[in-house]
Design a protein around this motif. Structure first.
Motif, short mmCIF file in Angstrom:
data_model
loop_
_atom_site.label_atom_id
_atom_site.label_comp_id
_atom_site.label_asym_id
_atom_site.label_seq_id
_atom_site.Cartn_x
_atom_site.Cartn_y
_atom_site.Cartn_z
N THR A 43 60.24 3.91 -49.51
CA THR A 43 59.71 3.05 -50.34
C THR A 43 60.16 3.18 -51.70
OG1 THR A 43 57.83 4.41 -50.89
CG2 THR A 43 57.27 2.90 -49.11
N PRO A 44 60.18 2.25 -52.81
CA PRO A 44 60.68 2.59 -53.99
C PRO A 44 59.83 3.81 -54.49
CG PRO A 44 60.26 0.19 -53.64
CD PRO A 44 59.59 0.94 -52.59
N LEU A 45 58.76 3.98 -54.44
CA LEU A 45 57.83 5.04 -55.05
C LEU A 45 58.29 6.37 -54.34
CD1 LEU A 45 53.98 5.16 -55.56
CD2 LEU A 45 55.02 7.06 -54.16
N GLY A 46 58.79 6.35 -53.01
CA GLY A 46 59.17 7.64 -52.19
C GLY A 46 60.64 8.00 -52.93
N LYS A 47 61.09 6.90 -53.21
CA LYS A 47 62.68 7.18 -53.42
C LYS A 47 62.61 7.90 -55.06
CE LYS A 47 65.12 3.70 -51.05
NZ LYS A 47 65.55 2.35 -50.62
#
Ligand code: AP5
Length: 213
Positions: A43-47
């Motif tokens: 996810t964008p948050l994960g990246k």
């Protein structure tokens, strides 16, 4: 019961949290696990989080606060929960207190699992986790019988942040940013401490007696 687990990286917070879940039927909320799932899901948050986690630094307060606020509002947290890896600094602790005051359900215990830094290094470099069921092993202290998980046969992996250089940074961050929480919760008189070296079940027994359970 609303508990915060304190203790350095590798102290055994996750290990003891799993036992608390079984005994008290309350969920563990591990910000590290939530972030690692976001990383795995891409996810964008994960990246964004992966870059920071791989350096051994702390992800922004804004990100983790949002995650925790959402999670503790779920119905399964009504009876209580175990916060593992959150709060990580005084600012997170203050924000948490505000949220809990609004909910009318303050923290009851800040439980610290105490382990010396020289032991932590071996625990972290030796940690292996099952991809299937999250069971944890340690190649030095509690090795699996074979190369896969004893419980479900799943593949075992080593965390990206369990490399010697990153571990050093995580321990530094713990000392400078997380240790001040002992003073913070000390003023509220809710700190309980257990020696985290020794047999895992024996440590858990001591925790239960500290919690009067
Ligand atoms: P996080 O996942 O929270 O990691 P941590 O705090 O560094 O803690 P660990 O999971 O490494 O250790 P643990 O105490 O749970 O030990 P465990 O039981 O696994 O955070 C990772 C990263 O995410 C952070 O660096 C940061 O970037 C980010 N993050 C997370 N929360 C954040 C927040 N609130 N704000 C900002 N950023 C955040 O045990 C370790 C090993 O020891 C295992 O192999 C186990 O089998 C073994 N072991 C356990 N007990 C014993 C024993 N008694 N005897 C022998 N071996 C034992």
């Amino acid at each position: 019961m609303r508990i915060v687990l304190l203790g350095a990286p590798g102290a055994g917070k996750g290990t003891q949290a799993k036992k608390l879940i079984d005994k008290f039927s309350i969920p563990q909320i591990s910000t590290g696990d939530i972030l690692r799932k976001a990383v795995a899901d891409g996810t964008p948050l994960g990246k964004e989080a992966k870059i920071i986690m791989d350096k051994g630094e702390l992800v922004s307060d804004q990100i983790v606060l949002g995650l925790v606020k959402e999670r503790i509002s779920q119905p399964d947290c009504k009876k209580g929960y175990i916060l593992d890896g959150f709060p990580r600094n005084t600012s997170q602790a203050e924000s948490l207190d505000k949220i809990l005051a609004e909910m009318g359900a303050p923290l009851e215990v800040a439980l610290s699992v105490d382990v010396d830094f020289d032991v932590l290094l071996k625990r972290l470099t030796g940690r292996r986790t099952c991809k299937g069921c999250n069971q944890m092993y340690n190649i030095y202290f509690s090795a699996p019988k074979g190369t896969n998980c004893d419980k479900c046969g799943g593949e075992l992996f080593q965390r990206d942040d369990d490399k010697a250089e990153t571990i050093k940074k995580r321990l530094e961050v713990y000392k400078s940013q997380t240790e001040p929480l002992f003073a913070y919760y000390g003023k509220k008189n809710i700190v309980k401490r257990v020696d985290g070296v020794g047999d895992i079940d024996e440590i858990f027994k001591k925790i239960c007696s500290l919690l009067n359970k």
